[in-house]
Design a protein around this motif. Structure first.
Motif, PDB file in Angstrom:
ATOM      1  N   UNK A  20       0.836  -1.199   0.000  1.00  0.00           N
ATOM      2  CA  UNK A  20       0.000   0.000   0.000  1.00  0.00           C
ATOM      3  C   UNK A  20       0.875   1.254   0.000  1.00  0.00           C
ATOM      4  N   UNK A  21       0.291   2.367  -0.413  1.00  0.00           N
ATOM      5  CA  UNK A  21       0.966   3.664  -0.358  1.00  0.00           C
ATOM      6  C   UNK A  21      -0.095   4.739  -0.147  1.00  0.00           C
ATOM      7  N   UNK A  22       0.179   5.678   0.753  1.00  0.00           N
ATOM      8  CA  UNK A  22      -0.781   6.730   1.090  1.00  0.00           C
ATOM      9  C   UNK A  22      -0.074   8.070   1.255  1.00  0.00           C
ATOM     10  N   UNK A  23      -0.704   9.138   0.745  1.00  0.00           N
ATOM     11  CA  UNK A  23      -0.221  10.495   1.006  1.00  0.00           C
ATOM     12  C   UNK A  23      -0.604  10.904   2.419  1.00  0.00           C
ATOM     13  N   UNK A  24       0.343  11.524   3.124  1.00  0.00           N
ATOM     14  CA  UNK A  24       0.131  11.991   4.492  1.00  0.00           C
ATOM     15  C   UNK A  24      -0.042  13.512   4.517  1.00  0.00           C
ATOM     16  N   UNK A  25      -0.640  14.071   5.581  1.00  0.00           N
ATOM     17  CA  UNK A  25      -0.807  15.528   5.664  1.00  0.00           C
ATOM     18  C   UNK A  25       0.514  16.292   5.614  1.00  0.00           C
ATOM     19  N   UNK A  26       1.607  15.634   5.905  1.00  0.00           N
ATOM     20  CA  UNK A  26       2.926  16.267   5.851  1.00  0.00           C
ATOM     21  C   UNK A  26       3.468  16.389   4.434  1.00  0.00           C
ATOM     22  N   UNK A  27       2.772  15.815   3.455  1.00  0.00           N
ATOM     23  CA  UNK A  27       3.295  15.771   2.095  1.00  0.00           C
ATOM     24  C   UNK A  27       4.239  14.603   1.880  1.00  0.00           C
ATOM     25  N   UNK A  28       4.440  13.789   2.915  1.00  0.00           N
ATOM     26  CA  UNK A  28       5.225  12.564   2.799  1.00  0.00           C
ATOM     27  C   UNK A  28       4.324  11.433   2.292  1.00  0.00           C
ATOM     28  N   UNK A  29       4.942  10.304   1.958  1.00  0.00           N
ATOM     29  CA  UNK A  29       4.186   9.150   1.471  1.00  0.00           C
ATOM     30  C   UNK A  29       4.549   7.938   2.304  1.00  0.00           C
ATOM     31  N   UNK A  30       3.537   7.280   2.847  1.00  0.00           N
ATOM     32  CA  UNK A  30       3.716   6.027   3.561  1.00  0.00           C
ATOM     33  C   UNK A  30       3.718   4.885   2.556  1.00  0.00           C
ATOM     34  N   UNK A  31       4.703   3.999   2.633  1.00  0.00           N
ATOM     35  CA  UNK A  31       4.768   2.795   1.799  1.00  0.00           C
ATOM     36  C   UNK A  31       4.900   1.602   2.731  1.00  0.00           C
ATOM     37  N   UNK A  32       3.992   0.626   2.590  1.00  0.00           N
ATOM     38  CA  UNK A  32       3.947  -0.451   3.584  1.00  0.00           C
ATOM     39  C   UNK A  32       3.430  -1.737   2.966  1.00  0.00           C
ATOM     40  N   UNK A  33       3.604  -2.836   3.716  1.00  0.00           N
ATOM     41  CA  UNK A  33       2.984  -4.104   3.377  1.00  0.00           C
ATOM     42  C   UNK A  33       3.659  -4.860   2.255  1.00  0.00           C
ATOM     43  N   UNK A  34       2.941  -5.854   1.773  1.00  0.00           N
ATOM     44  CA  UNK A  34       3.423  -6.747   0.732  1.00  0.00           C
ATOM     45  C   UNK A  34       3.494  -8.173   1.244  1.00  0.00           C
ATOM     46  N   UNK A  35       3.079  -9.125   0.404  1.00  0.00           N
ATOM     47  CA  UNK A  35       3.136 -10.537   0.771  1.00  0.00           C
ATOM     48  C   UNK A  35       1.777 -11.064   1.168  1.00  0.00           C
ATOM     49  N   UNK A  36       1.765 -12.080   2.051  1.00  0.00           N
ATOM     50  CA  UNK A  36       0.524 -12.698   2.516  1.00  0.00           C
ATOM     51  C   UNK A  36      -0.280 -13.316   1.379  1.00  0.00           C
ATOM     52  N   UNK A  37       0.415 -14.039   0.509  1.00  0.00           N
ATOM     53  CA  UNK A  37      -0.295 -14.770  -0.540  1.00  0.00           C
ATOM     54  C   UNK A  37       0.192 -16.207  -0.537  1.00  0.00           C
ATOM     55  N   UNK A  56      11.347 -16.757  -1.339  1.00  0.00           N
ATOM     56  CA  UNK A  56      11.077 -17.000   0.063  1.00  0.00           C
ATOM     57  C   UNK A  56       9.838 -16.198   0.434  1.00  0.00           C
ATOM     58  N   UNK A  57       8.684 -16.863   0.482  1.00  0.00           N
ATOM     59  CA  UNK A  57       7.436 -16.140   0.705  1.00  0.00           C
ATOM     60  C   UNK A  57       7.349 -15.582   2.118  1.00  0.00           C
ATOM     61  N   UNK A  58       7.986 -16.249   3.081  1.00  0.00           N
ATOM     62  CA  UNK A  58       7.998 -15.709   4.433  1.00  0.00           C
ATOM     63  C   UNK A  58       8.798 -14.404   4.451  1.00  0.00           C
ATOM     64  N   UNK A  59       9.901 -14.390   3.732  1.00  0.00           N
ATOM     65  CA  UNK A  59      10.728 -13.185   3.658  1.00  0.00           C
ATOM     66  C   UNK A  59       9.984 -12.043   2.979  1.00  0.00           C
ATOM     67  N   UNK A  60       9.137 -12.371   2.019  1.00  0.00           N
ATOM     68  CA  UNK A  60       8.430 -11.337   1.283  1.00  0.00           C
ATOM     69  C   UNK A  60       7.052 -11.041   1.849  1.00  0.00           C
ATOM     70  N   UNK A  61       6.760 -11.509   3.045  1.00  0.00           N
ATOM     71  CA  UNK A  61       5.593 -11.050   3.787  1.00  0.00           C
ATOM     72  C   UNK A  61       6.089 -10.021   4.791  1.00  0.00           C
ATOM     73  N   UNK A  62       5.762  -8.757   4.550  1.00  0.00           N
ATOM     74  CA  UNK A  62       6.417  -7.645   5.221  1.00  0.00           C
ATOM     75  C   UNK A  62       5.489  -6.948   6.216  1.00  0.00           C
ATOM     76  N   UNK A  63       5.880  -6.972   7.472  1.00  0.00           N
ATOM     77  CA  UNK A  63       5.117  -6.291   8.521  1.00  0.00           C
ATOM     78  C   UNK A  63       5.796  -4.981   8.903  1.00  0.00           C
TER      79      UNK A  63
END
Length: 726
Positions: free
Chosen positions: A361-378, A387-394
């Motif tokens: 996921x990616x979201x614009x923040x009120x600061x003008x920064x961008x949050x980038x998170x997640x990936x995996x869980x398939x 390595x699917x465990x390695x590519x499941x990112x918390x």
């Protein structure tokens, strides 16, 4: 590479689970608060091959407070439940903000491809946030899109209940669900936005190749019939799944990358459309991205530029594998790219530290920064070296775009905003106080985002006019139409003349009066009250009954891992536009991964042309396994054991051959292989030869897999036969 040119990533920080669904809350101040959830409660302590854990029936949702970055996320006050009090899993749901700032979440996960009927609201204004169950929808939905309409209603489109995506949307209006009856097949997670013209029709930009406009029932009408506009717009890039589409300014849309099949990499090219033109048409953007991408996110920044993060450039559904064992090159793209709508050029940004592919996921923040998170869980695909465990990112990272740095690569001095109002009416004035020495270069209006699966279902952008003659007081004109800015919560960005944004306050745009219908296409449907709801099974059965000839059967394997049922929409659309096809059955055979079409005449389709046209229109989202036909005529022995089926005025003679395992077109999704040939199929050719010897000249109906031997020369691998009219 310097931060003033390519931006800078902050260090990673840990989350409580994989951030697959993320929404910026309207209660945010400063850096912001994010509501998020994933697929499972705690994937770090679970085996990805554990099928039971991959289909949990509960949701663990959390609040990420970015003002306290580094501290653990806080669990929401309660967990989502349905109206019976049972737990529900909101993984693979759709969600968008209502005008009052609550988040409506629809559908969710029971099994892959099988959605649930649940609907619930997250209220961020009550304590730390509270989940409230709502009246369930009529249909289960997995991978639906929810979009807020100009009148504040929420339209829910697509989503699978255990088969095909549902073509009948539902409308959340006045605190209850209403049916909306359409007659179109639909793809999963359609990319939707509001057309600023007319009554604010919903524009579907993809992933299918043919973009369409749809008009929901108008506010105040008892009519339940929506209307598809006769106008369409075709993207030359064809179907492109798992790619973002964003309206980067009022009426202006960019569709970015995406698409691939088992042998091809995704696209790097982009297409543009301007909905404000009299007849909008897609056109290729001036420049492609430096990297082909699939499973990436696109975020509009306060200056109107579009930041693309993550994605995979490898062939396949979610290729995070090594390119080859020797070189250890990986397919995930770590280098973001920034698109300038003025120059239409892409610029590489500072590389991210992690794979952000499927379920990122990616979201614009009120600061003008961008949050980038997640990936995996398939669920792992054993054919890929990864390595699917390695590519499941918390974890998550925050990106600081170049505008947050000065010429010496130090943090830029921001303008400041104080005394911002909590809400504003359409056509009203927004008065804020800036710092004593601040200047103003631009003011922009950004809806708070809500994103999952490359699809931000709330993101929008608008330039606002302003009067800076009385600084530090700044007077800003609020939007005048709910077509260009639907009611709800927006970040107000004030940028100085160097392009540096102030930290944005969040302001509510109050709901507008009910709209009056004016669109001609919509008007002609308003009086229809007795429309029969579309039943795809009945429609498909009626089509079979009406046809005088057997169908042409096509073996199609979708690139998506969920089978031809949930991933049917793009194939359905593409098949309707290939040569000589008159009708396409609205339902495939999902168990065997087969589609059924009817040709206008008794012909042999040119396999090469059909395959080429289909792959172009479907954007490489399916593997073409073959064609099966049932043809009638007299079979003759031409010497030895060779058999020939006689042609007619519209098709040539064709040779017959024994059925082989390679002739099989039925597919086994569980084993990712062709289903085994039966003994009856293996012996069909010999039985046919014996029948021809016994009763020469008898008209027969022969079923088999069609092969093209050369120009005008075809062969049918005999699978079965019977006497004509049997």
């Amino acid at each position: 590479m310097e931060p003033k040119d390519v931006g800078k990533w902050e260090p990673e920080f840990q989350l409580s689970n994989v951030c697959i669904h993320a929404s910026l809350l309207p209660t945010s101040v400063g850096a912001g608060k994010i509501l998020y959830w994933g697929r499972r409660k705690d994937p770090r302590n679970q085996d990805l091959t554990d099928v039971i854990s991959m289909h949990e029936h509960q949701t663990s949702s959390f609040i990420m407070d970015l003002n306290a970055k580094g501290k653990p996320s806080t669990a929401t006050a309660n967990a989502p439940k349905d109206t019976k009090g049972d737990d529900v899993n909101l993984f693979c749901s759709g969600h968008t903000f209502q005008p009052d700032g609550t988040l409506l979440v629809v559908g969710g996960h029971w099994l892959d491809g099988m959605g649930i009927k649940q609907a619930c609201i997250f209220n961020p204004f009550e304590g730390e946030g509270k989940w409230i169950p709502m009246q369930p929808m009529e249909r289960g939905r997995w991978y639906p899109t929810a979009i807020k309409l100009p009148d504040g209603s929420i339209l829910v489109v697509s989503g699978a209940a255990g088969g095909n995506p549902d073509p009948n949307p539902e409308l959340w209006r006045g605190g209850k669900w209403g049916k909306v009856q359409y007659t179109q097949s639909m793809i999963l997670y359609p990319r939707l936005c509001i057309d600023p013209k007319g009554t604010g029709a919903v524009f579907m930009s993809g992933p299918m190749a043919i973009s369409q406009w749809l008009h929901p029932p108008v506010f105040g009408s008892t009519n339940t019939v929506g209307a598809w506009d006769e106008q369409t717009a075709k993207r030359e890039g064809g179907q492109r799944e798992y790619s973002p589409s964003v309206m980067y300014n009022s009426g202006k849309v960019i569709f970015i990358g995406g698409g691939a099949d088992g042998d091809k990499v995704p696209e790097s090219s982009c297409e543009l459309i301007d909905l404000t033109e009299p007849t909008p048409k897609w056109k290729q953007a001036k420049q492609s991205m430096a990297f082909a991408r699939r499973q990436h996110n696109a975020t509009i920044l306060p200056n109107g530029k579009v930041l693309v993060t993550g994605g995979s450039s490898g062939a396949g559904f979610n290729n995070v594998s090594f390119k080859d064992a020797a070189h250890k090159e990986r397919w995930p793209v770590h280098t973001p790219e920034l698109w300038d709508p003025i120059t239409q050029e892409w610029t590489k940004m500072a590389p991210e530290g992690f794979d952000r592919c499927y379920h990122s996921t990616a979201l614009l923040l009120p600061t003008g920064q961008v949050l980038s998170a997640g990936g995996g869980e398939w669920i792992p695909d054993d054919t890929q070296q990864c390595n699917h465990q390695e590519d499941t990112l918390t974890n998550a990272q925050i990106f600081n775009p170049p505008y947050l740095f000065d010429a010496q690569n130090q943090p830029a001095t921001r303008p400041t905003i104080s005394n911002a109002p909590g809400s504003v009416d359409y056509g009203g004035k927004i008065t804020v106080t800036l710092g004593a020495h601040d200047d103003v270069g631009r003011v922009t209006w950004m809806h708070i985002g809500s994103v999952t699966h490359c699809n931000n279902q709330s993101q929008s952008f608008l330039d606002l006019t302003f009067n800076d003659k009385s600084l530090p007081k700044l007077e800003i004109d609020a939007p005048v139409s709910s077509n260009i800015a639907t009611p709800g919560h927006y970040m107000l960005f004030v940028l100085n003349k160097k392009g540096v944004p102030a930290i944005a306050p969040i302001i509510r745009l109050n709901a507008a009066p009910a709209l009056v219908p004016s669109h001609k296409v919509l008007a002609k449907h308003v009086a229809v009250e007795d429309h029969v709801p579309l039943d795809l099974h009945a429609h498909s059965a009626q089509m079979v009954a009406d046809q005088k000839r057997p169908p042409v059967v096509l073996g199609l394997t979708p690139l998506c891992p969920y089978g031809l049922g949930p991933c049917w929409g793009g194939a359905y659309e593409a098949l309707q536009h290939i040569s000589d096809v008159e009708l396409v059955r609205p339902l495939p055979n999902k168990e065997d991964s087969l589609a059924f079409v009817y040709t206008a005449h008794d012909i042999l389709p040119d396999i090469d042309i059909w395959r080429s046209e289909f792959q172009r229109l479907a954007g490489g989202a399916y593997t073409w396994r073959g064609i099966e036909m049932t043809l009638s005529g007299v079979v003759t022995a031409t010497g030895g054991d060779e058999l020939t089926l006689a042609g007619n005025d519209s098709r040539p003679d064709l040779s017959l051959a024994p059925f082989q395992q390679s002739s099989k077109i039925e597919w086994d999704l569980a084993t990712s292989s062709l289903k085994p040939m039966s003994e009856a199929e293996a012996g069909a050719y010999k039985r046919l030869a014996a029948a021809v010897t016994k009763s020469p000249g008898t008209p027969l109906q022969v079923t088999g897999t069609l092969q093209k031997l050369g120009d005008g020369k075809f062969q049918l691998d005999v699978k079965d036969f019977e006497a004509v009219g049997a």
